[in-house]
Design a protein around this motif. Sequence first.
Motif, mmCIF file in Angstrom:
data_model
loop_
_atom_site.group_PDB
_atom_site.id
_atom_site.type_symbol
_atom_site.label_atom_id
_atom_site.label_comp_id
_atom_site.label_asym_id
_atom_site.label_seq_id
_atom_site.Cartn_x
_atom_site.Cartn_y
_atom_site.Cartn_z
ATOM 1 N N ALA A 1 -0.603 3.376 -18.921
ATOM 2 C CA ALA A 1 -0.773 4.127 -17.679
ATOM 3 C C ALA A 1 -2.136 3.842 -17.053
ATOM 4 O O ALA A 1 -2.234 3.602 -15.852
ATOM 5 N N VAL A 2 -3.187 3.852 -17.851
ATOM 6 C CA VAL A 2 -4.535 3.596 -17.334
ATOM 7 C C VAL A 2 -4.646 2.172 -16.816
ATOM 8 O O VAL A 2 -5.198 1.939 -15.735
ATOM 9 N N LEU A 3 -4.102 1.209 -17.558
ATOM 10 C CA LEU A 3 -4.154 -0.193 -17.139
ATOM 11 C C LEU A 3 -3.375 -0.402 -15.842
ATOM 12 O O LEU A 3 -3.819 -1.123 -14.944
ATOM 13 N N THR A 4 -2.226 0.242 -15.717
ATOM 14 C CA THR A 4 -1.411 0.113 -14.510
ATOM 15 C C THR A 4 -2.137 0.660 -13.291
ATOM 16 O O THR A 4 -2.188 0.012 -12.241
ATOM 17 N N ILE A 5 -2.713 1.833 -13.420
ATOM 18 C CA ILE A 5 -3.421 2.437 -12.294
ATOM 19 C C ILE A 5 -4.635 1.589 -11.910
ATOM 20 O O ILE A 5 -4.903 1.367 -10.734
ATOM 21 N N THR A 6 -5.339 1.071 -12.897
ATOM 22 C CA THR A 6 -6.506 0.235 -12.634
ATOM 23 C C THR A 6 -6.109 -1.037 -11.899
ATOM 24 O O THR A 6 -6.732 -1.404 -10.899
ATOM 25 N N LEU A 7 -5.074 -1.730 -12.372
ATOM 26 C CA LEU A 7 -4.637 -2.963 -11.718
ATOM 27 C C LEU A 7 -4.124 -2.699 -10.306
ATOM 28 O O LEU A 7 -4.353 -3.487 -9.398
ATOM 29 N N LEU A 8 -3.437 -1.590 -10.141
ATOM 30 C CA LEU A 8 -2.926 -1.251 -8.820
ATOM 31 C C LEU A 8 -4.067 -1.034 -7.834
ATOM 32 O O LEU A 8 -4.049 -1.562 -6.721
ATOM 33 N N LEU A 9 -5.080 -0.292 -8.241
ATOM 34 C CA LEU A 9 -6.217 -0.035 -7.352
ATOM 35 C C LEU A 9 -7.023 -1.298 -7.076
ATOM 36 O O LEU A 9 -7.406 -1.556 -5.927
ATOM 37 N N ILE A 10 -7.285 -2.092 -8.094
ATOM 38 C CA ILE A 10 -8.053 -3.327 -7.898
ATOM 39 C C ILE A 10 -7.292 -4.294 -7.003
ATOM 40 O O ILE A 10 -7.846 -4.876 -6.073
ATOM 41 N N GLY A 11 -6.015 -4.466 -7.271
ATOM 42 C CA GLY A 11 -5.203 -5.379 -6.460
ATOM 43 C C GLY A 11 -5.111 -4.933 -5.019
ATOM 44 O O GLY A 11 -5.226 -5.743 -4.101
ATOM 45 N N TYR A 12 -4.936 -3.659 -4.798
ATOM 46 C CA TYR A 12 -4.852 -3.151 -3.437
ATOM 47 C C TYR A 12 -6.175 -3.337 -2.699
ATOM 48 O O TYR A 12 -6.202 -3.758 -1.545
ATOM 49 N N ASN A 13 -7.293 -3.049 -3.370
ATOM 50 C CA ASN A 13 -8.589 -3.207 -2.737
ATOM 51 C C ASN A 13 -8.917 -4.650 -2.416
ATOM 52 O O ASN A 13 -9.449 -4.952 -1.353
ATOM 53 N N ILE A 14 -8.578 -5.580 -3.308
ATOM 54 C CA ILE A 14 -8.838 -6.993 -3.044
ATOM 55 C C ILE A 14 -7.941 -7.482 -1.917
ATOM 56 O O ILE A 14 -8.378 -8.201 -1.025
ATOM 57 N N PHE A 15 -6.670 -7.108 -1.947
ATOM 58 C CA PHE A 15 -5.721 -7.614 -0.945
ATOM 59 C C PHE A 15 -6.015 -7.060 0.437
ATOM 60 O O PHE A 15 -5.878 -7.760 1.430
ATOM 61 N N CYS A 16 -6.445 -5.825 0.537
ATOM 62 C CA CYS A 16 -6.622 -5.177 1.840
ATOM 63 C C CYS A 16 -8.061 -5.159 2.327
ATOM 64 O O CYS A 16 -8.371 -4.492 3.306
ATOM 65 N N SER A 17 -8.963 -5.875 1.672
ATOM 66 C CA SER A 17 -10.365 -5.828 2.074
ATOM 67 C C SER A 17 -10.748 -7.029 2.933
ATOM 68 O O SER A 17 -11.874 -7.495 2.871
ATOM 69 N N CYS A 18 -9.813 -7.533 3.732
ATOM 70 C CA CYS A 18 -10.117 -8.709 4.555
ATOM 71 C C CYS A 18 -10.668 -8.323 5.923
ATOM 72 O O CYS A 18 -10.459 -7.282 6.425
#
Length: 45
Positions: free
Chosen positions: A28-45
């Motif tokens: 659960a912790v790994l999933t939430i972490t990857l989701l937040l990191i991926g979203y921030n990298i993808f949407c920070s353009c």
Amino acid sequence: MKRIIGYTLFWIAIGMLLALFLPNILVAVLTITLLLIGYNIFCSC
């Protein structure tokens, strides 16, 4: 390249959400972490 990495991490996290049916707090912790990191990298353009 950052968008591709973010997109990949986002979908890895979505795939891991299916594994949340297992009673494991680490997943659960790994999933939430990857989701937040991926979203921030993808949407920070």
